[in-house]
Write a protein that holds these residues in place. Structure first.
Motif, PDB file in Angstrom:
ATOM      1  N   LEU A  22      45.003  14.874   3.451  1.00 61.40           N
ATOM      2  CA  LEU A  22      45.043  14.789   4.912  1.00 61.40           C
ATOM      3  C   LEU A  22      43.809  15.426   5.552  1.00 61.40           C
ATOM      4  O   LEU A  22      43.233  14.884   6.498  1.00 61.40           O
ATOM      5  N   LEU A  23      43.404  16.578   5.031  1.00 60.85           N
ATOM      6  CA  LEU A  23      42.235  17.263   5.601  1.00 60.85           C
ATOM      7  C   LEU A  23      40.949  16.494   5.307  1.00 60.85           C
ATOM      8  O   LEU A  23      40.032  16.471   6.126  1.00 60.85           O
ATOM      9  N   ARG A  24      40.902  15.853   4.147  1.00 61.67           N
ATOM     10  CA  ARG A  24      39.730  15.011   3.852  1.00 61.67           C
ATOM     11  C   ARG A  24      39.690  13.815   4.809  1.00 61.67           C
ATOM     12  O   ARG A  24      38.619  13.444   5.306  1.00 61.67           O
ATOM     13  N   SER A  25      40.857  13.233   5.068  1.00 62.13           N
ATOM     14  CA  SER A  25      40.910  12.108   6.013  1.00 62.13           C
ATOM     15  C   SER A  25      40.497  12.546   7.411  1.00 62.13           C
ATOM     16  O   SER A  25      39.810  11.811   8.127  1.00 62.13           O
ATOM     17  N   ALA A  26      40.900  13.758   7.802  1.00 62.50           N
ATOM     18  CA  ALA A  26      40.507  14.291   9.107  1.00 62.50           C
ATOM     19  C   ALA A  26      38.987  14.426   9.190  1.00 62.50           C
ATOM     20  O   ALA A  26      38.361  14.035  10.187  1.00 62.50           O
ATOM     21  N   ALA A  27      38.391  14.968   8.136  1.00 63.45           N
ATOM     22  CA  ALA A  27      36.929  15.148   8.131  1.00 63.45           C
ATOM     23  C   ALA A  27      36.199  13.816   8.174  1.00 63.45           C
ATOM     24  O   ALA A  27      35.107  13.708   8.751  1.00 63.45           O
ATOM     25  N   SER A  51      43.833   5.940  20.971  1.00 62.90           N
ATOM     26  CA  SER A  51      42.596   5.234  21.286  1.00 62.90           C
ATOM     27  C   SER A  51      41.364   6.120  21.131  1.00 62.90           C
ATOM     28  O   SER A  51      40.248   5.609  21.081  1.00 62.90           O
ATOM     29  N   VAL A  52      41.560   7.437  21.095  1.00 64.54           N
ATOM     30  CA  VAL A  52      40.453   8.390  21.070  1.00 64.54           C
ATOM     31  C   VAL A  52      40.384   9.028  19.685  1.00 64.54           C
ATOM     32  O   VAL A  52      41.386   9.528  19.176  1.00 64.54           O
ATOM     33  N   ASP A  53      39.211   9.022  19.073  1.00 67.15           N
ATOM     34  CA  ASP A  53      39.089   9.534  17.698  1.00 67.15           C
ATOM     35  C   ASP A  53      39.440  11.015  17.592  1.00 67.15           C
ATOM     36  O   ASP A  53      39.935  11.474  16.549  1.00 67.15           O
ATOM     37  N   VAL A  54      39.234  11.781  18.660  1.00 68.65           N
ATOM     38  CA  VAL A  54      39.583  13.210  18.621  1.00 68.65           C
ATOM     39  C   VAL A  54      41.067  13.399  18.354  1.00 68.65           C
ATOM     40  O   VAL A  54      41.472  14.281  17.584  1.00 68.65           O
ATOM     41  N   ARG A  55      41.904  12.571  19.007  1.00 71.20           N
ATOM     42  CA  ARG A  55      43.356  12.716  18.801  1.00 71.20           C
ATOM     43  C   ARG A  55      43.732  12.367  17.359  1.00 71.20           C
ATOM     44  O   ARG A  55      44.582  13.025  16.762  1.00 71.20           O
ATOM     45  N   SER A  56      43.117  11.343  16.799  1.00 63.75           N
ATOM     46  CA  SER A  56      43.397  10.995  15.395  1.00 63.75           C
ATOM     47  C   SER A  56      42.987  12.126  14.477  1.00 63.75           C
ATOM     48  O   SER A  56      43.713  12.495  13.545  1.00 63.75           O
ATOM     49  N   TYR A  57      41.800  12.684  14.736  1.00 69.72           N
ATOM     50  CA  TYR A  57      41.320  13.807  13.938  1.00 69.72           C
ATOM     51  C   TYR A  57      42.273  14.991  14.022  1.00 69.72           C
ATOM     52  O   TYR A  57      42.661  15.574  12.990  1.00 69.72           O
ATOM     53  N   GLU A  58      42.675  15.361  15.221  1.00 63.01           N
ATOM     54  CA  GLU A  58      43.536  16.537  15.401  1.00 63.01           C
ATOM     55  C   GLU A  58      44.910  16.325  14.785  1.00 63.01           C
ATOM     56  O   GLU A  58      45.510  17.268  14.250  1.00 63.01           O
ATOM     57  N   ARG A  59      45.421  15.096  14.836  1.00 61.92           N
ATOM     58  CA  ARG A  59      46.717  14.803  14.205  1.00 61.92           C
ATOM     59  C   ARG A  59      46.630  14.988  12.696  1.00 61.92           C
ATOM     60  O   ARG A  59      47.502  15.626  12.089  1.00 61.92           O
ATOM     61  N   MET A  73      41.511  -0.015  24.507  1.00 58.91           N
ATOM     62  CA  MET A  73      40.224   0.671  24.550  1.00 58.91           C
ATOM     63  C   MET A  73      40.085   1.597  23.356  1.00 58.91           C
ATOM     64  O   MET A  73      41.073   2.182  22.896  1.00 58.91           O
ATOM     65  N   GLU A  74      38.862   1.718  22.876  1.00 63.99           N
ATOM     66  CA  GLU A  74      38.569   2.603  21.761  1.00 63.99           C
ATOM     67  C   GLU A  74      37.415   3.525  22.168  1.00 63.99           C
ATOM     68  O   GLU A  74      36.373   3.059  22.618  1.00 63.99           O
ATOM     69  N   ILE A  75      37.656   4.842  22.034  1.00 62.45           N
ATOM     70  CA  ILE A  75      36.647   5.824  22.418  1.00 62.45           C
ATOM     71  C   ILE A  75      36.385   6.739  21.236  1.00 62.45           C
ATOM     72  O   ILE A  75      37.314   7.300  20.655  1.00 62.45           O
ATOM     73  N   LYS A  76      35.109   6.876  20.882  1.00 62.81           N
ATOM     74  CA  LYS A  76      34.720   7.751  19.778  1.00 62.81           C
ATOM     75  C   LYS A  76      33.698   8.764  20.280  1.00 62.81           C
ATOM     76  O   LYS A  76      32.663   8.389  20.835  1.00 62.81           O
ATOM     77  N   VAL A  77      34.010  10.035  20.072  1.00 61.88           N
ATOM     78  CA  VAL A  77      33.099  11.110  20.483  1.00 61.88           C
ATOM     79  C   VAL A  77      32.685  11.986  19.312  1.00 61.88           C
ATOM     80  O   VAL A  77      31.790  12.822  19.448  1.00 61.88           O
ATOM     81  N   LEU A  78      33.322  11.809  18.156  1.00 64.53           N
ATOM     82  CA  LEU A  78      32.990  12.624  16.985  1.00 64.53           C
ATOM     83  C   LEU A  78      31.815  12.005  16.235  1.00 64.53           C
ATOM     84  O   LEU A  78      31.935  11.501  15.123  1.00 64.53           O
ATOM     85  N   GLY A  79      30.684  12.078  16.878  1.00 63.78           N
ATOM     86  CA  GLY A  79      29.455  11.431  16.427  1.00 63.78           C
ATOM     87  C   GLY A  79      28.782  10.883  17.674  1.00 63.78           C
ATOM     88  O   GLY A  79      29.023  11.350  18.786  1.00 63.78           O
ATOM     89  N   PRO A  80      27.947   9.859  17.565  1.00 60.46           N
ATOM     90  CA  PRO A  80      27.402   9.205  18.762  1.00 60.46           C
ATOM     91  C   PRO A  80      28.543   8.645  19.622  1.00 60.46           C
ATOM     92  O   PRO A  80      29.579   8.224  19.105  1.00 60.46           O
ATOM     93  N   LEU A  81      28.353   8.658  20.934  1.00 66.26           N
ATOM     94  CA  LEU A  81      29.381   8.139  21.837  1.00 66.26           C
ATOM     95  C   LEU A  81      29.543   6.634  21.651  1.00 66.26           C
ATOM     96  O   LEU A  81      28.568   5.880  21.678  1.00 66.26           O
ATOM     97  N   ARG A 135      34.156  23.911  20.384  1.00 62.12           N
ATOM     98  CA  ARG A 135      35.528  23.985  19.862  1.00 62.12           C
ATOM     99  C   ARG A 135      35.737  22.999  18.719  1.00 62.12           C
ATOM    100  O   ARG A 135      36.310  23.354  17.667  1.00 62.12           O
ATOM    101  N   LEU A 136      35.253  21.794  18.903  1.00 66.06           N
ATOM    102  CA  LEU A 136      35.435  20.766  17.877  1.00 66.06           C
ATOM    103  C   LEU A 136      34.642  21.073  16.615  1.00 66.06           C
ATOM    104  O   LEU A 136      35.130  20.856  15.497  1.00 66.06           O
ATOM    105  N   GLN A 137      33.420  21.580  16.769  1.00 63.98           N
ATOM    106  CA  GLN A 137      32.609  21.912  15.597  1.00 63.98           C
ATOM    107  C   GLN A 137      33.255  23.049  14.797  1.00 63.98           C
ATOM    108  O   GLN A 137      33.247  23.032  13.558  1.00 63.98           O
TER     109      GLN A 137
END
Length: 271
Positions: free
Chosen positions: A132-137, A104-112, A1-9, A160-162
């Protein structure tokens, strides 16, 4: 499963969208996705959906929303759909959990990526920090959950995320300034300071980048714009550290041309 919340769901299983179109089931899936791997309690879900005034049927209606999400998971999964779906959207004592791998969740990839970039910045590995920070953004595709109705609990998560996103941008820009990339930062900082007209850190970064690009007058204009906004909106003057940077620009302090960030300059000018 792939879940993305950093933008449209977006939520997909086997390439098939499982994101509900109905408003409240989307809220349920969004909150479970943000907390993937952790139990979200029934009271938390009810507060998200109805605030402090839930209907008498709240528990039954919540169960219906969970069932709707499970059915969409079932439709996207081969074989024993119902059994598999219940092992993905799991009922736990007092709540529900989306049992999917963290990656599977984009938030975890971003936070890593953000954590790794921050660590690199703290030890002075500026090239790695910037990368790394550019990749996170770049994981972000727009404002978090921009197409989901936001209740109390999702609102806290989105805020919190913003804030985290803005912090990542600031730190990456700090690294780039120390790497001497001021020229390439100008257009980005122009947009960011327009979006955040009372944000002193971004203003300081923009002032320094402009000065190093040979645009001293524009740097002072950026300071004036922020000062005017602060006075008009809050009745406040800029902080002493920003006024100190303005004075340094007015007098063309030699230290301004060194590959330092505004924070480092503040310490040097104070000394």
């Amino acid at each position: 499963m792939e879940i993305k919340v950093l933008g449209p769901l977006e939520a997909r299983e086997n390439g098939i969208s499982i994101a509900p179109s109905a408003v409240k089931p989307r809220q349920v899936l969004s909150l479970l996705g943000l907390q993937a791997g952790h139990v979200v309690t029934v009271p938390t879900l009810i507060e998200e959906l109805w605030g402090m005034t839930p209907p008498r049927s709240a528990l039954t209606t919540l169960q219906t929303y969970v069932l709707q999400v499970r059915r969409r998971i079932e439709a996207a999964m081969p074989g024993d759909g119902p059994g598999i779906a219940k092992s993905v959207l799991v009922t736990r004592y007092g709540g529900y959990m989306l049992d999917v791998p963290p990656e599977s969740v984009d938030v975890r990839s971003y936070e890593r990526l953000a954590s790794a970039g921050q660590r690199a910045f703290e030890v002075g590995d500026l090239e790695s920090a910037s990368r790394l920070l550019r990749s996170a953004a770049e994981v972000w595709r727009g404002p978090a959950l921009v197409d989901v109705q936001i209740g109390v609990r999702l609102g806290m998560e989105v805020t919190r995320l913003q804030e985290s996103r803005l912090g990542v941008l600031e730190t990456r820009i700090e690294a780039d300034l120390q790497l001497g990339k001021h020229q390439s930062l100008l257009s980005e900082l122009s947009v960011l300071t327009a979006q955040h007209p009372m944000h002193e850190n971004l203003c300081a970064q923009y002032m320094l980048a402009l000065y190093r690009a040979g645009r001293q007058w524009k740097s002072l204009e950026a300071y004036k714009s922020l000062r005017d906004t602060l006075i008009e909106e809050l009745g406040l003057e800029p902080s002493e550290r920003l006024r100190q940077l303005q004075r340094a620009i007015l007098s063309s302090e030699p230290s301004l041309d060194e590959p330092l960030s505004p924070r480092q300059l503040e310490r040097q000018l104070a000394g």
